[in-house]
Design a protein around this motif. Structure first.
Motif, mmCIF file in Angstrom:
data_model
loop_
_atom_site.group_PDB
_atom_site.id
_atom_site.type_symbol
_atom_site.label_atom_id
_atom_site.label_comp_id
_atom_site.label_asym_id
_atom_site.label_seq_id
_atom_site.Cartn_x
_atom_site.Cartn_y
_atom_site.Cartn_z
ATOM 1 N N THR A 208 0.852 -1.199 0.000
ATOM 2 C CA THR A 208 0.000 0.000 0.000
ATOM 3 C C THR A 208 0.883 1.243 0.000
ATOM 4 O OG1 THR A 208 -0.117 -0.089 2.415
ATOM 5 C CG2 THR A 208 -1.915 -1.140 1.187
ATOM 6 N N PRO A 209 1.542 1.528 -1.111
ATOM 7 C CA PRO A 209 2.447 2.682 -1.153
ATOM 8 C C PRO A 209 1.694 3.987 -1.404
ATOM 9 C CG PRO A 209 2.496 1.536 -3.236
ATOM 10 C CD PRO A 209 1.530 0.773 -2.362
ATOM 11 N N TRP A 210 1.055 4.524 -0.357
ATOM 12 C CA TRP A 210 0.267 5.737 -0.524
ATOM 13 C C TRP A 210 0.937 6.953 0.074
ATOM 14 C CZ3 TRP A 210 -3.148 5.253 -4.088
ATOM 15 C CH2 TRP A 210 -3.808 4.034 -4.275
ATOM 16 N N GLY A 211 2.051 6.805 0.729
ATOM 17 C CA GLY A 211 2.700 7.969 1.316
ATOM 18 C C GLY A 211 3.256 8.906 0.253
ATOM 19 N N ILE A 212 3.296 10.193 0.554
ATOM 20 C CA ILE A 212 3.855 11.160 -0.380
ATOM 21 C C ILE A 212 5.365 10.981 -0.416
ATOM 22 C CG2 ILE A 212 4.148 13.613 -0.865
ATOM 23 C CD1 ILE A 212 1.500 14.111 0.448
ATOM 24 N N GLY A 213 5.914 10.767 -1.577
ATOM 25 C CA GLY A 213 7.328 10.455 -1.721
ATOM 26 C C GLY A 213 8.178 11.668 -2.013
ATOM 27 N N ARG A 214 9.197 11.473 -2.831
ATOM 28 C CA ARG A 214 10.197 12.509 -3.074
ATOM 29 C C ARG A 214 9.630 13.656 -3.907
ATOM 30 N NH1 ARG A 214 14.565 8.143 -5.321
ATOM 31 N NH2 ARG A 214 14.844 6.921 -3.394
ATOM 32 N N MET A 215 10.297 14.800 -3.777
ATOM 33 C CA MET A 215 9.954 15.950 -4.596
ATOM 34 C C MET A 215 10.184 15.621 -6.065
ATOM 35 S SD MET A 215 11.644 19.763 -4.541
ATOM 36 C CE MET A 215 13.243 19.149 -5.106
ATOM 37 N N ARG A 216 9.224 15.971 -6.886
ATOM 38 C CA ARG A 216 9.294 15.674 -8.312
ATOM 39 C C ARG A 216 9.019 16.950 -9.096
ATOM 40 N NH1 ARG A 216 5.370 13.545 -11.680
ATOM 41 N NH2 ARG A 216 6.166 12.605 -13.594
ATOM 42 N N LEU A 217 9.874 17.232 -10.084
ATOM 43 C CA LEU A 217 9.822 18.499 -10.804
ATOM 44 C C LEU A 217 9.840 18.277 -12.306
ATOM 45 C CD1 LEU A 217 12.591 20.416 -8.782
ATOM 46 C CD2 LEU A 217 10.119 20.588 -8.434
ATOM 47 N N ALA A 218 9.221 19.224 -13.002
ATOM 48 C CA ALA A 218 9.380 19.337 -14.449
ATOM 49 C C ALA A 218 10.301 20.519 -14.706
ATOM 50 C CB ALA A 218 8.033 19.539 -15.126
ATOM 51 N N LEU A 219 11.503 20.251 -15.166
ATOM 52 C CA LEU A 219 12.519 21.281 -15.370
ATOM 53 C C LEU A 219 12.670 21.588 -16.856
ATOM 54 C CD1 LEU A 219 15.397 20.142 -12.958
ATOM 55 C CD2 LEU A 219 13.685 21.913 -12.575
ATOM 56 N N THR A 220 12.724 22.869 -17.159
ATOM 57 C CA THR A 220 12.979 23.316 -18.523
ATOM 58 C C THR A 220 14.183 24.240 -18.512
ATOM 59 O OG1 THR A 220 10.625 23.207 -19.093
ATOM 60 C CG2 THR A 220 12.058 24.494 -20.548
ATOM 61 N N LEU A 221 15.216 23.859 -19.217
ATOM 62 C CA LEU A 221 16.400 24.706 -19.370
ATOM 63 C C LEU A 221 16.124 25.660 -20.523
ATOM 64 C CD1 LEU A 221 19.290 25.473 -18.632
ATOM 65 C CD2 LEU A 221 20.093 23.582 -20.073
ATOM 66 N N GLU A 222 15.712 26.878 -20.192
ATOM 67 C CA GLU A 222 15.285 27.849 -21.199
ATOM 68 C C GLU A 222 16.461 28.582 -21.843
ATOM 69 O OE1 GLU A 222 10.978 29.111 -19.292
ATOM 70 O OE2 GLU A 222 12.770 30.281 -18.773
ATOM 71 N N LYS A 223 17.526 28.743 -21.085
ATOM 72 C CA LYS A 223 18.688 29.465 -21.595
ATOM 73 C C LYS A 223 19.948 28.769 -21.140
ATOM 74 C CE LYS A 223 21.270 33.796 -21.078
ATOM 75 N NZ LYS A 223 21.349 35.092 -20.393
ATOM 76 N N ASN A 224 20.918 28.697 -22.047
ATOM 77 C CA ASN A 224 22.189 28.054 -21.733
ATOM 78 C C ASN A 224 23.253 28.695 -22.604
ATOM 79 O OD1 ASN A 224 24.278 26.401 -20.977
ATOM 80 N ND2 ASN A 224 23.499 24.584 -22.040
ATOM 81 N N ARG A 225 24.314 29.185 -21.996
ATOM 82 C CA ARG A 225 25.385 29.819 -22.763
ATOM 83 C C ARG A 225 26.016 28.854 -23.770
ATOM 84 N NH1 ARG A 225 27.920 34.545 -20.856
ATOM 85 N NH2 ARG A 225 26.255 36.003 -20.287
ATOM 86 N N ASN A 226 25.933 27.534 -23.486
ATOM 87 C CA ASN A 226 26.472 26.550 -24.413
ATOM 88 C C ASN A 226 25.554 26.304 -25.602
ATOM 89 O OD1 ASN A 226 28.722 26.169 -22.800
ATOM 90 N ND2 ASN A 226 27.766 24.522 -21.633
ATOM 91 N N GLY A 227 24.337 26.843 -25.551
ATOM 92 C CA GLY A 227 23.423 26.728 -26.679
ATOM 93 C C GLY A 227 22.456 25.573 -26.620
ATOM 94 N N GLN A 228 22.668 24.590 -25.739
ATOM 95 C CA GLN A 228 21.808 23.420 -25.663
ATOM 96 C C GLN A 228 20.777 23.599 -24.551
ATOM 97 O OE1 GLN A 228 23.831 19.590 -25.803
ATOM 98 N NE2 GLN A 228 25.719 20.595 -26.429
ATOM 99 N N THR A 229 19.522 23.354 -24.877
ATOM 100 C CA THR A 229 18.441 23.442 -23.906
ATOM 101 C C THR A 229 17.680 22.120 -23.901
ATOM 102 O OG1 THR A 229 16.946 24.416 -25.552
ATOM 103 C CG2 THR A 229 18.234 25.938 -24.187
ATOM 104 N N GLY A 230 16.705 21.993 -23.022
ATOM 105 C CA GLY A 230 15.933 20.762 -22.950
ATOM 106 C C GLY A 230 14.924 20.798 -21.839
#
Length: 282
Positions: A208-230
């Protein structure tokens, strides 16, 4: 406002970060996810300015959690951040975003006793404090939390902050809540959004795994000096002090199953009859 000498005194000798000529593995901050580190050429530049933002006020917790996780990664082995961390809060940001919580800091491996809060009465003073703090190489990190896209913190102000952070070897972050994309001198800009938590199998067992687990995020790399985003979905593991790749649509801790239909009475009110607009009687 604290002067530069006061900041150095508060920081202490144990918070000095390695200079720009340190070894290659120490000059960048790895997030622990190969796909993200690959876009960053190994990780975030430790001696520079980075921005973490959330588009809505409801996601300030996610953005703050990501910033705290980066601080924990920037610390020594074991996830303990060495030296003082100066957190400068725009007065408008404190109203919606609140203040850092000691137990939350501790869960990220950060000693709340090393956190120094600066709460000026004006945004202008907050920007000035951030510039002075970035000149203090004895600080472990500097965070300036602002709300929206104020004119007082424009591209010129961010460039000044970047140059001072690079020159003095200070890991500096802008935490922008309820703010949109805009031009800045930050080396990277991240957009953080909260996602449903995964089940915590260790709380009630695997059945019964109903406990709230780890923090979960949707990350967007909008700017990067190296030019690669994701864009990636990640979770934070406080035990290992590292980010982990997370599935985009997993079974969440609370699936939100609807209640069963009532068996003794209608599950919804009956349809209303025709509604007539009656004029006022004379």
């Amino acid at each position: 406002m604290p002067s530069l000498s006061m900041l150095k005194q508060m920081a202490g000798q144990d918070g000095h970060l390695p200079d720009a000529n340190a070894a290659q593995e120490k000059s960048r901050l790895s997030l622990g996810v190969p796909a993200i580190d690959g876009c960053l050429s190994g990780g975030l530049a430790r001696h520079g300015l980075h921005e973490v933002r959330c588009a809505h006020g409801r996601d300030i917790g996610a953005a703050t959690g990501f910033a705290l996780s980066l601080l924990a990664r920037a610390g020594k082995a074991g996830g303990s951040v060495a030296g003082r961390v100066l957190w400068i809060i725009d007065p408008a940001a404190a109203v919606d975003g609140g203040l850092p919580f000691a137990d939350g800091l501790r869960q990220h491996g950060i000693d709340a006793g090393r956190l120094v809060l600066v709460r000026p009465s004006r945004l202008k003073d907050a920007v000035w404090s951030a510039g002075e703090a970035a000149r203090c190489g004895e600080l472990a990190a500097v965070i300036v939390q602002i709300r929206g896209n104020p004119a007082a913190f424009d591209a010129t102000a961010s460039r000044r902050l970047l140059l001072r952070a690079r020159e003095n070897g200070v890991f500096t972050m802008v935490l922008r809540q309820s703010g949109g994309e805009e031009a800045s001198a930050a080396l990277t800009r991240w957009h953080a959004r909260a996602c449903p938590s995964l089940p915590d199998e260790g709380l009630y067992g695997e059945q019964t795994p109903w406990g709230i687990g780890r923090m979960r995020l949707a990350l967007t790399l909008e700017k990067n000096r190296n030019g690669q985003t994701g864009q990636w979905h990640v979770s934070w593991n406080p035990r290992t002090g590292a980010f982990e790749h997370a599935a985009q649509n997993p079974q969440t801790a609370h699936p939100g199953n609807p209640l069963s239909v009532s068996c003794h009475r209608p599950d919804r009110p009956p349809e209303m009859g025709q509604v007539l607009a009656l004029g006022r009687a004379s």
